[in-house]
Design an enzyme around this catalytic site. Structure first.
Site, PDB file in Angstrom:
ATOM      1  CG  LEU A 202      -2.177  -0.590   1.416  1.00 43.39           C
ATOM      2  CD1 LEU A 202      -2.740  -0.276   2.793  1.00 43.39           C
ATOM      3  CD2 LEU A 202      -3.122  -0.093   0.326  1.00 43.39           C
ATOM      4  CG  HIS A 203       2.859   3.017  -3.027  1.00 46.20           C
ATOM      5  ND1 HIS A 203       2.459   1.892  -3.690  1.00 46.20           N
ATOM      6  CD2 HIS A 203       3.150   3.918  -3.986  1.00 46.20           C
ATOM      7  CE1 HIS A 203       2.502   2.100  -4.984  1.00 46.20           C
ATOM      8  NE2 HIS A 203       2.922   3.319  -5.206  1.00 46.20           N
ATOM      9  NE  ARG A 204      -1.346   3.866  -6.847  1.00 56.77           N
ATOM     10  CZ  ARG A 204      -0.249   4.105  -7.540  1.00 56.77           C
ATOM     11  NH1 ARG A 204       0.293   5.286  -7.558  1.00 56.77           N
ATOM     12  NH2 ARG A 204       0.311   3.157  -8.247  1.00 56.77           N
TER      13      ARG A 204
END
Ligand code: UD1
Length: 368
Positions: free
Chosen positions: A209-211
């Protein structure tokens, strides 16, 4: 003799660029008609976000490093432009080749085109139609100023035609990220990463997860993690944490009965090995949707949209949205789905070779 070959300056900036540049650089070397050089903008700079990938993927050392580092969108993009301009003025490469949709992509393309240096864009035409995503802006603008647009899936052809890009500029060449995956699969498997982590093949999930839209707000992130925690009561969930996400996760741990394991970002080979044997992958990354399609591993995409629709129509991808209910539903669907997935057209390990052949021919390069 080599000095007479047209120079293609390849721009590498952020982690997802490196797998793509690896394939193109290698194909350029094998083809022999062009002189490929690499410039690293420094958008990503931690060892595990950058140098480790160059080592594992055997990417030639960049000839130029701009060392820009992190910053706001405006300052990072501007800094790349300011530092790149004198380099291009001095070298005058025949082509600047950019990949993907990160800030390094648009910044470099913009500098090049204004100096009259033509731009080749690898992974052109993808559209999420969500202009709140910084990457979507980068994609639309880069495509608008590129001379060669190399498309990875058919949806890209439709989008570029709809935007009025001339057919002579558009080339459907396939997916260079998959070239690298195919080349590295055996090496990745040989590392035995799942076993070393105490995991059983097909008995664990992997998450990334990195957005910004998912991780920049603690409450939203916590809500998204609820259904993931439920998965972690059934099987271990391995979660290599991106630096952007780490800031939000301080204090997060597994509760009673959960097996949610946070790790540092992993190398390309370790992560590929881990994905290959996973029961399920949960992600908001673009590239991972494509990689799981080729690996035949069920993927749940924690976003409202995807710019890579072929991973849904032909691959293993399930679009979850970001609500807990949507994520639960997509996980159920992904785990219940049969193993049937098709490899999308031209994702055959030879995309970079096709790109290099087109560039060499268009530049009239003979290799002499
Ligand atoms: C960038 C790309 C995104 C891509 C992602 C892959 C843009 C607009 N975004 O997002 O499309 O999916 O890379 O990883 O280009 N940081 C470190 N060490 C590093 C790099 C970054 O600690 O080596 C931290 C910094 O605090 C930085 C933050 O991560 O501010 C975000 O980095 P940045 O490159 O701006 O964007 P990403 O979220 O990584």
């Amino acid at each position: 003799m080599t000095a007479t070959k047209p120079e293609v300056l390849m721009i590498a900036g952020a982690r997802p660029n490196f797998m793509k540049i690896a394939a193109v650089a290698s194909a350029m070397h094998d083809d022999g008609r062009l002189r490929g050089t690499i410039l690293h903008t420094g958008q990503h700079y931690d060892r595990e976000m950058s140098d480790l990938f160059f080592e594992q993927l055997k990417i030639p050392e960049p000839e130029i490093r701009l060392g820009v580092g992190s910053g706001s969108h405006a300052s990072q993009t501007a800094e790349i432009m300011i530092r790149l301009e004198p380099v291009l003025l001095e070298r005058r490469p025949a082509v600047v080749l950019v990949v993907g949709d990160v800030n390094s992509t648009i910044a470099s393309a913009l500098v090049a085109v204004k100096l009259g240096i033509p731009v080749a864009h690898v992974e052109a035409g993808l559209r999420s139609f969500d202009r709140s995503m910084p990457e979507e802006i980068n994609r639309v603008l880069t495509d608008a100023i590129s001379t060669w647009l190399f498309v990875s899936e058919r949806s890209g052809l439709t989008h570029l035609a709809a935007e009025g890009v001339g057919a002579d500029k558009i080339h459907f060449t396939g997916n260079v990220m998959i070239d690298t995956l195919m080349r590295c699969r055996e090496r990745a498997a040989a590392l035995g990463t799942p076993g070393k982590m105490g995991l059983r093949a097909n008995g664990y999930a992997v998450m990334t997860l990195h957005r910004p839209s998912n991780v920049d707000e603690a409450q939203r992130l916590e809500a998204m993690l609820e259904p993931i925690r439920e998965v972690s009561r059934e099987m271990p969930v391995i979660f290599p944490v991106h630096p952007r996400t780490r800031k939000m996760l301080t204090g997060l741990g597994a509760d009673e009965g959960e097996d949610l394991r946070l790790t540092e970002p992993l190398g390309y080979l370790e992560f590929l090995g881990l994905m290959s044997e996973a029961r399920l992958v949960l992600t908001d990354s673009g590239g991972i949707q494509e990689e799981t399609t080729v690996l035949g591993v069920p993927c749940v995409t924690l976003r409202e949209n995807t710019e890579r629709p072929v991973t849904i129509t032909e691959g293993t991808n399930h679009l979850a949205g970001t609500s807990a209910a949507g994520i639960r539903e997509a996980i159920r669907a992904a785990l219940g789905a049969g193993s049937g997935s098709r490899i999308p057209e031209l994702w055959d390990g030879r995309a970079a070779e096709r790109i290099v052949a087109i560039l060499a021919s268009e530049l009239g390069a003979t290799g002499l």
